[in-house]
Design a protein around this motif. Structure first.
Motif, mmCIF file in Angstrom:
data_model
loop_
_atom_site.group_PDB
_atom_site.id
_atom_site.type_symbol
_atom_site.label_atom_id
_atom_site.label_comp_id
_atom_site.label_asym_id
_atom_site.label_seq_id
_atom_site.Cartn_x
_atom_site.Cartn_y
_atom_site.Cartn_z
ATOM 1 N N VAL A 273 -1.284 40.958 2.289
ATOM 2 C CA VAL A 273 -0.318 40.206 2.936
ATOM 3 C C VAL A 273 0.431 39.112 2.110
ATOM 4 O O VAL A 273 -0.232 38.274 1.307
ATOM 5 C CB VAL A 273 -1.114 39.650 4.065
ATOM 6 C CG1 VAL A 273 -0.071 38.736 4.973
ATOM 7 C CG2 VAL A 273 -1.478 40.488 5.061
ATOM 8 N N SER A 274 1.540 39.099 2.190
ATOM 9 C CA SER A 274 2.560 38.019 1.231
ATOM 10 C C SER A 274 2.857 37.174 2.232
ATOM 11 O O SER A 274 3.320 36.995 3.368
ATOM 12 C CB SER A 274 3.575 38.508 0.756
ATOM 13 O OG SER A 274 4.355 38.015 -0.189
ATOM 14 N N THR A 275 2.614 35.717 1.831
ATOM 15 C CA THR A 275 3.156 34.568 2.479
ATOM 16 C C THR A 275 4.747 34.222 2.070
ATOM 17 O O THR A 275 5.317 33.161 2.872
ATOM 18 C CB THR A 275 2.319 33.265 2.171
ATOM 19 O OG1 THR A 275 2.332 33.091 0.929
ATOM 20 C CG2 THR A 275 0.835 33.553 2.829
ATOM 21 N N THR A 276 5.078 35.091 1.217
ATOM 22 C CA THR A 276 6.428 34.550 0.848
ATOM 23 C C THR A 276 7.245 35.894 0.657
ATOM 24 O O THR A 276 6.723 37.072 1.107
ATOM 25 C CB THR A 276 6.571 34.308 -0.690
ATOM 26 O OG1 THR A 276 5.837 35.305 -1.471
ATOM 27 C CG2 THR A 276 5.928 32.911 -0.933
ATOM 28 N N GLU A 277 8.357 35.844 0.719
ATOM 29 C CA GLU A 277 9.372 37.373 0.557
ATOM 30 C C GLU A 277 8.694 38.373 -0.486
ATOM 31 O O GLU A 277 8.408 37.682 -1.576
ATOM 32 C CB GLU A 277 10.831 37.047 0.374
ATOM 33 C CG GLU A 277 11.363 36.332 -0.892
ATOM 34 C CD GLU A 277 12.587 35.911 -0.878
ATOM 35 O OE1 GLU A 277 13.182 36.108 -2.107
ATOM 36 O OE2 GLU A 277 13.270 35.703 0.204
ATOM 37 N N PHE A 278 9.303 39.586 -0.337
ATOM 38 C CA PHE A 278 9.060 40.495 -1.409
ATOM 39 C C PHE A 278 9.959 41.574 -1.137
ATOM 40 O O PHE A 278 10.738 41.500 -0.341
ATOM 41 C CB PHE A 278 7.619 41.037 -1.415
ATOM 42 C CG PHE A 278 7.289 41.919 0.054
ATOM 43 C CD1 PHE A 278 6.910 41.285 1.228
ATOM 44 C CD2 PHE A 278 7.433 43.251 0.081
ATOM 45 C CE1 PHE A 278 6.706 42.034 2.550
ATOM 46 C CE2 PHE A 278 7.393 44.183 1.206
ATOM 47 C CZ PHE A 278 6.876 43.226 2.361
ATOM 48 N N TYR A 279 10.141 42.320 -2.121
ATOM 49 C CA TYR A 279 11.220 43.337 -2.380
ATOM 50 C C TYR A 279 10.753 44.789 -2.379
ATOM 51 O O TYR A 279 9.612 44.831 -2.885
ATOM 52 C CB TYR A 279 12.014 43.254 -3.471
ATOM 53 C CG TYR A 279 13.192 41.947 -3.408
ATOM 54 C CD1 TYR A 279 14.620 42.421 -3.190
ATOM 55 C CD2 TYR A 279 12.774 40.587 -3.227
ATOM 56 C CE1 TYR A 279 15.409 41.526 -2.807
ATOM 57 C CE2 TYR A 279 13.817 39.932 -2.816
ATOM 58 C CZ TYR A 279 15.191 40.254 -2.866
ATOM 59 O OH TYR A 279 16.179 39.197 -2.657
ATOM 60 N N THR A 280 11.446 45.800 -1.659
ATOM 61 C CA THR A 280 11.069 47.157 -2.172
ATOM 62 C C THR A 280 12.196 47.740 -2.879
ATOM 63 O O THR A 280 13.559 47.596 -2.534
ATOM 64 C CB THR A 280 10.638 47.893 -1.013
ATOM 65 O OG1 THR A 280 11.534 47.876 -0.014
ATOM 66 C CG2 THR A 280 9.323 47.368 -0.582
ATOM 67 N N LEU A 281 12.063 48.956 -3.705
ATOM 68 C CA LEU A 281 13.067 49.629 -4.536
ATOM 69 C C LEU A 281 12.748 51.023 -4.160
ATOM 70 O O LEU A 281 11.629 51.282 -4.697
ATOM 71 C CB LEU A 281 13.228 49.109 -5.477
ATOM 72 C CG LEU A 281 13.797 50.175 -6.736
ATOM 73 C CD1 LEU A 281 15.308 50.148 -6.440
ATOM 74 C CD2 LEU A 281 13.761 49.550 -8.325
ATOM 75 N N ASP A 282 13.589 52.034 -3.786
ATOM 76 C CA ASP A 282 13.308 53.324 -3.786
ATOM 77 C C ASP A 282 14.284 54.124 -4.628
ATOM 78 O O ASP A 282 15.589 53.995 -4.351
ATOM 79 C CB ASP A 282 13.003 53.801 -2.491
ATOM 80 C CG ASP A 282 12.448 55.320 -2.500
ATOM 81 O OD1 ASP A 282 11.233 55.405 -3.018
ATOM 82 O OD2 ASP A 282 13.077 56.286 -2.086
ATOM 83 N N TYR A 283 14.049 54.847 -5.673
ATOM 84 C CA TYR A 283 14.998 55.260 -6.565
ATOM 85 C C TYR A 283 14.500 56.770 -7.045
ATOM 86 O O TYR A 283 13.389 56.692 -7.461
ATOM 87 C CB TYR A 283 15.311 54.545 -7.595
ATOM 88 C CG TYR A 283 16.870 54.869 -8.233
ATOM 89 C CD1 TYR A 283 17.956 54.577 -7.723
ATOM 90 C CD2 TYR A 283 16.809 55.616 -9.550
ATOM 91 C CE1 TYR A 283 19.155 55.022 -8.398
ATOM 92 C CE2 TYR A 283 17.795 56.311 -9.899
ATOM 93 C CZ TYR A 283 19.107 55.773 -9.574
ATOM 94 O OH TYR A 283 20.238 56.231 -10.325
ATOM 95 N N ASP A 284 15.471 57.789 -6.784
ATOM 96 C CA ASP A 284 14.979 59.089 -7.461
ATOM 97 C C ASP A 284 15.849 59.388 -8.756
ATOM 98 O O ASP A 284 17.033 59.235 -8.883
ATOM 99 C CB ASP A 284 15.310 60.170 -6.135
ATOM 100 C CG ASP A 284 14.350 60.045 -4.993
ATOM 101 O OD1 ASP A 284 13.272 59.307 -5.178
ATOM 102 O OD2 ASP A 284 14.693 60.400 -3.980
#
Ligand code: BEZ
Ligand code: FE
Length: 294
Positions: A273-284
């Motif tokens: 669990v993150s108490t701050t923002e986070f990012y996701t990246l999906d790239y093929d």
């Protein structure tokens, strides 16, 4: 070979190389001499300008060491690196495009398993990266090795930090992992941010004098190798980046720009669990089979 003047010197230099045993070296050196002489004639290079150029190159050499490659940076900022990359990596449009290697790749980075955190303590917003590696025919590429490297939130690669700043850690925000049987991979790292190319040396002075900004758009570096396929050296860029159209090393390709998705605080892909923002990246990525031309 006497009484050489501005009209005969080019031919004299070309003739002086006639004993060169290597055909390829001869052809490269002939081209270099011809173009260099044509350049000096065309711009009517003065002696002061020539001397300044020698001084500049001397400074570039003096600035270069195991951790700082000012010559690569010069090549990058003159567009020579992108030219060499582009002309040697022509491939079918469906393949992932190559771009510049840059000076911060390190051979022998630590090995990680899929799912690991490769940031190794580098400061930054958490970012979870996933994707697949496929061949041109669409089939998964299992066991491909992926070298990944990036800067931290302050815009520095680990190799740019003074050794003491990293304590016992030798590598940060870089590592190598392998694709699974279905071609997939995933890892945790930090959000890539824009950073300026090193500009405290002669190349930085050149950029400033030419009115060129030193900022590279944010990116994650990949070097993908797999048996039977051409190696792929590339970046993935963020589509919300303000510097995409002013990259000082001319490395941006539209096909390498994608969404990096921002998430509010909450459960992250690894279940923590993150108490701050986070990012996701999906790239093929799509690799070109060896020997397959565009
Ligand atoms: C890089 O992306 O790491 C880079 C490329 C060219 C010059 C400086 C940095
Ligand atoms: Fe970079």
């Amino acid at each position: 070979m006497r009484n050489i003047n501005h009209e005969t010197v080019t031919q004299a230099v070309l003739a002086s190389m006639s004993n060169c045993a290597s055909e390829r070296l001869l052809s490269v050196m002939k081209g270099l001499v011809q173009h260099l002489h044509a350049f000096a004639s065309e711009v009517k290079l003065t002696e002061d300008e020539w001397f300044n150029a020698i001084q500049f190159l001397t400074e570039v050499g003096a600035m270069t060491n195991d951790n700082r490659q000012e010559f690569v940076l010069l090549s990058d900022t003159l567009g020579l690196s992108m030219l060499v990359t582009a002309q040697n990596n022509r491939k079918p449009a469906a393949c992932t495009e190559a771009t510049v290697l840059g000076p911060f790749y390190v051979a022998g980075a630590p090995e990680f398993d899929n799912g690991d955190d490769i940031s190794n303590g580098a400061p930054g917003v958490p970012c979870f990266v996933s994707g697949t590696v496929r061949g041109l025919s669409g089939g998964p590429v299992a066991g491909a090795s992926l070298d990944i490297w990036q800067s931290d939130e302050d815009g520095f690669y680990d190799v740019q930090k003074v050794p003491d700043a990293l304590g016992d850690v030798t590598h940060r925000a870089r590592g190598r992992l392998h694709t699974r049987a279905d071609g997939s991979f995933n890892f945790r790292s930090i959000l890539a941010e824009p950073y300026s190319v090193p500009h405290d040396g002669p190349v930085g002075r050149m950029l400033a004098t030419l009115g060129r900004p030193p900022w590279r758009p944010a990116h994650l570096h990949f070097w993908i190798r797999a048996q039977g396929y051409e190696p792929l050296i590339t970046h993935v860029f963020r589509n919300d980046d303000p510097y995409l159209d002013s990259d000082p090393v001319f490395g941006v390709r539209s096909t390498l720009i994608t969404d990096w998705i921002k998430h509010g605080a909450g459960v992250m892909p690894d279940g923590s669990v993150s108490t701050t923002e986070f990012y996701t990246l999906d790239y093929d990525f799509v690799l070109n089979p060896l020997g397959n031309m565009a």
